[in-house]
Design a protein around this motif. Structure first.
Motif, PDB file in Angstrom:
ATOM      1  N   ALA A   1       0.830  -1.206   0.000  1.00 50.42           N
ATOM      2  CA  ALA A   1       0.000   0.000   0.000  1.00 50.42           C
ATOM      3  C   ALA A   1       0.866   1.259   0.000  1.00 50.42           C
ATOM      4  O   ALA A   1       0.570   2.232  -0.697  1.00 50.42           O
ATOM      5  N   ALA A   2       1.953   1.229   0.771  1.00 52.50           N
ATOM      6  CA  ALA A   2       2.854   2.382   0.808  1.00 52.50           C
ATOM      7  C   ALA A   2       3.484   2.632  -0.562  1.00 52.50           C
ATOM      8  O   ALA A   2       3.677   3.787  -0.963  1.00 52.50           O
ATOM      9  N   ARG A   3       3.802   1.549  -1.289  1.00 51.23           N
ATOM     10  CA  ARG A   3       4.378   1.724  -2.625  1.00 51.23           C
ATOM     11  C   ARG A   3       3.341   2.287  -3.603  1.00 51.23           C
ATOM     12  O   ARG A   3       3.686   2.990  -4.548  1.00 51.23           O
ATOM     13  N   ALA A   4       2.066   1.968  -3.373  1.00 56.69           N
ATOM     14  CA  ALA A   4       1.011   2.427  -4.287  1.00 56.69           C
ATOM     15  C   ALA A   4       0.579   3.861  -4.012  1.00 56.69           C
ATOM     16  O   ALA A   4      -0.014   4.506  -4.884  1.00 56.69           O
ATOM     17  N   LEU A   5       0.875   4.381  -2.827  1.00 59.53           N
ATOM     18  CA  LEU A   5       0.344   5.684  -2.432  1.00 59.53           C
ATOM     19  C   LEU A   5       0.779   6.845  -3.335  1.00 59.53           C
ATOM     20  O   LEU A   5      -0.019   7.750  -3.587  1.00 59.53           O
ATOM     21  N   PRO A   6       2.027   6.902  -3.834  1.00 61.63           N
ATOM     22  CA  PRO A   6       2.351   8.012  -4.742  1.00 61.63           C
ATOM     23  C   PRO A   6       1.446   8.069  -5.965  1.00 61.63           C
ATOM     24  O   PRO A   6       0.999   9.152  -6.362  1.00 61.63           O
ATOM     25  N   ALA A   7       1.146   6.905  -6.565  1.00 65.18           N
ATOM     26  CA  ALA A   7       0.232   6.886  -7.706  1.00 65.18           C
ATOM     27  C   ALA A   7      -1.178   7.267  -7.279  1.00 65.18           C
ATOM     28  O   ALA A   7      -1.892   7.969  -8.003  1.00 65.18           O
ATOM     29  N   VAL A   8      -1.576   6.825  -6.091  1.00 65.79           N
ATOM     30  CA  VAL A   8      -2.907   7.171  -5.575  1.00 65.79           C
ATOM     31  C   VAL A   8      -3.024   8.676  -5.384  1.00 65.79           C
ATOM     32  O   VAL A   8      -4.056   9.280  -5.712  1.00 65.79           O
ATOM     33  N   LYS A   9      -1.975   9.295  -4.852  1.00 62.84           N
ATOM     34  CA  LYS A   9      -1.990  10.748  -4.662  1.00 62.84           C
ATOM     35  C   LYS A   9      -2.164  11.476  -5.990  1.00 62.84           C
ATOM     36  O   LYS A   9      -2.937  12.440  -6.080  1.00 62.84           O
ATOM     37  N   ALA A  10      -1.437  11.017  -7.002  1.00 62.54           N
ATOM     38  CA  ALA A  10      -1.524  11.677  -8.312  1.00 62.54           C
ATOM     39  C   ALA A  10      -2.917  11.534  -8.904  1.00 62.54           C
ATOM     40  O   ALA A  10      -3.497  12.501  -9.428  1.00 62.54           O
TER      41      ALA A  10
ATOM     42  N   GLY B   1       3.650  27.437  11.378  1.00 58.31           N
ATOM     43  CA  GLY B   1       4.882  26.821  11.854  1.00 58.31           C
ATOM     44  C   GLY B   1       4.756  25.358  12.196  1.00 58.31           C
ATOM     45  O   GLY B   1       5.745  24.723  12.553  1.00 58.31           O
ATOM     46  N   VAL B   2       3.539  24.811  12.135  1.00 55.13           N
ATOM     47  CA  VAL B   2       3.348  23.392  12.411  1.00 55.13           C
ATOM     48  C   VAL B   2       3.299  22.655  11.086  1.00 55.13           C
ATOM     49  O   VAL B   2       2.415  22.891  10.283  1.00 55.13           O
ATOM     50  N   ALA B   3       4.247  21.787  10.813  1.00 56.13           N
ATOM     51  CA  ALA B   3       4.307  21.083   9.523  1.00 56.13           C
ATOM     52  C   ALA B   3       3.681  19.715   9.663  1.00 56.13           C
ATOM     53  O   ALA B   3       3.701  19.091  10.706  1.00 56.13           O
ATOM     54  N   GLY B   4       3.148  19.224   8.569  1.00 59.75           N
ATOM     55  CA  GLY B   4       2.558  17.888   8.547  1.00 59.75           C
ATOM     56  C   GLY B   4       2.257  17.503   7.137  1.00 59.75           C
ATOM     57  O   GLY B   4       2.189  18.333   6.240  1.00 59.75           O
ATOM     58  N   ARG B   5       2.031  16.254   6.960  1.00 59.79           N
ATOM     59  CA  ARG B   5       1.707  15.762   5.625  1.00 59.79           C
ATOM     60  C   ARG B   5       0.707  14.625   5.760  1.00 59.79           C
ATOM     61  O   ARG B   5       0.872  13.746   6.587  1.00 59.79           O
ATOM     62  N   SER B   6      -0.340  14.671   4.955  1.00 56.56           N
ATOM     63  CA  SER B   6      -1.353  13.631   5.006  1.00 56.56           C
ATOM     64  C   SER B   6      -0.891  12.390   4.246  1.00 56.56           C
ATOM     65  O   SER B   6       0.003  12.451   3.424  1.00 56.56           O
ATOM     66  N   ASP B   7      -1.588  11.283   4.498  1.00 59.52           N
ATOM     67  CA  ASP B   7      -1.168  10.001   3.919  1.00 59.52           C
ATOM     68  C   ASP B   7      -1.528   9.896   2.441  1.00 59.52           C
ATOM     69  O   ASP B   7      -0.885   9.179   1.706  1.00 59.52           O
ATOM     70  N   THR B   8      -2.557  10.603   2.009  1.00 57.17           N
ATOM     71  CA  THR B   8      -2.992  10.447   0.639  1.00 57.17           C
ATOM     72  C   THR B   8      -2.960  11.740  -0.144  1.00 57.17           C
ATOM     73  O   THR B   8      -3.562  11.856  -1.191  1.00 57.17           O
ATOM     74  N   GLY B   9      -2.270  12.756   0.356  1.00 54.18           N
ATOM     75  CA  GLY B   9      -2.225  14.019  -0.369  1.00 54.18           C
ATOM     76  C   GLY B   9      -3.555  14.716  -0.279  1.00 54.18           C
ATOM     77  O   GLY B   9      -4.285  14.559   0.690  1.00 54.18           O
ATOM     78  N   PRO B  10      -3.918  15.508  -1.308  1.00 51.81           N
ATOM     79  CA  PRO B  10      -5.182  16.208  -1.258  1.00 51.81           C
ATOM     80  C   PRO B  10      -6.341  15.239  -1.076  1.00 51.81           C
ATOM     81  O   PRO B  10      -6.451  14.239  -1.772  1.00 51.81           O
TER      82      PRO B  10
END
Length: 353
Positions: free
Chosen positions: A219-228, A341-350
């Protein structure tokens, strides 16, 4: 390269949405044709916007780690409060809006505004609340639990919210709506409940099931394509939803209409965040939990509201105007609430909004 593009898109998502709105106003034709497209599907009509919404919510479900929810469920009072307050928003806020709009001279404009806001406020919590809440330092598993819970309950809460709100602002209530027949049909068995089940709940569950079958590593390998894919679907759906409403509104400009369609949803959106912030202080929760409750209360799935409006109010495309403005304004409000000033990133992008 993909990571840089997605980081740029996540940072400038609001600007990209405004670009889609501008494109829809200038070149509405392709969007209107896509919006009117009916796809062959057994038993139920499936439109292109419904399919795009389903893909978006399946992608969002793929980003949910079920294991993260187990700890949250040991203290369910917070998530239950967030889901309940979000579901009650149309009943709490719409009657006040209807009363305040009584002096407005154009009853038709008041009607489309109330219907658009009703559809937005009846929708489940937006998946984007997790992204914004994470950036603000919130309890992300708690937000995800509220998003999932609100989504799973939507076949019940959406028609119930529409029915109750319709009564409160209809002829027997404040009188903001002269005729609630179409809303009654929408709140019926074949209306919003079926839509929520088919276009919201099942795609989300399918995404969660796909993650469980794939396993965390794949699933982690697929997430970049899922985000796009998710980004492309979000922007395409944004353009398609805006095409009909903005083209008609810009062809016959009405300054009062635009003021109403932005000012009132902006006020309602601000009140939703304020209500969430106020209620979050009642339970004895720490700051991350309070932030999570604020975002869960303040953000609704406007994409689902726009798709539902396109299906049931195609004869009144102006109904989409308050939904489109609310979609933008809740992101503006979320950026104001987010602590700098609080940084974060979601698991699936937008995420869906």
């Amino acid at each position: 390269m993909t990571a840089r593009v997605m980081a740029f898109a996540q940072r400038w998502l609001l600007g990209l949405m405004l670009g889609c709105y501008a494109l829809a106003g200038a070149f509405p034709g392709p969007g209107e044709r896509l919006r009117a497209l009916r796809l062959p599907w057994p038993a139920v009509p499936l439109t292109a916007p419904m399919l795009l919404l389903a893909v978006m919510l399946a992608n969002a479900g793929l980003g949910v780690r079920v294991g993260d929810l187990r700890g949250v469920l040991r203290r369910p009072s917070g998530p239950v409060l967030g889901v309940a307050v979000n579901a009650l928003l149309p009943v709490v806020l719409l009657p006040a809006v209807a009363v305040l709009l009584r002096p407005w001279p154009d009853a038709g404009e008041v009607e489309f505004l109330l219907v658009g806001l009703m559809l937005v406020l009846a929708m489940p919590i937006a998946g984007g609340a997790a992204s914004w809440g994470q950036n603000a330092g919130g309890n992300v598993p708690m937000i995800v639990a509220m998003v999932v819970g609100s989504t799973l309950l939507s076949p019940v809460t959406v028609p119930l919210g529409l029915r109750l709100a319709g009564r409160l602002v209809g002829p027997s209530g404040t009188g903001g709506l002269d005729d609630t027949a179409r809303l009654d049909g929408l709140a019926g068995a074949a209306g919003a409940g079926a839509f929520a089940l088919a276009s919201v709940v099942l795609p989300c569950l399918a995404g969660m099931a796909a993650r469980a079958l794939l396993g965390e590593r794949r699933a982690a390998r697929a997430l970049p394509a899922v985000k796009a894919v998710n980004l492309a679907v979000i922007l395409l759906l944004c353009y398609v939803n805006a095409a009909g409403a903005l083209a008609r509104a810009l062809s016959r400009p009405d300054p009062d209409l635009f003021v109403l369609a932005f000012a009132v949803p902006g006020a309602v959106c601000g009140l939703s965040f304020l209500l969430g912030g106020w209620l979050s202080r009642w339970p004895r929760r720490d700051a991350p939990d309070r932030i999570s409750l604020t975002f869960a209360t303040g953000m609704n799935n406007t994409s689902a509201a726009a798709v539902l409006a396109s299906a049931w109010f195609a004869h009144r495309p102006e109904t989409l105007l308050p939904i489109l403005s609310y979609s933008l304004l809740q992101k503006v409000m979320a950026s104001v609430v987010t602590r700098p000033g609080v940084a974060g990133r979601s698991d699936t992008g937008p995420a869906p909004s």
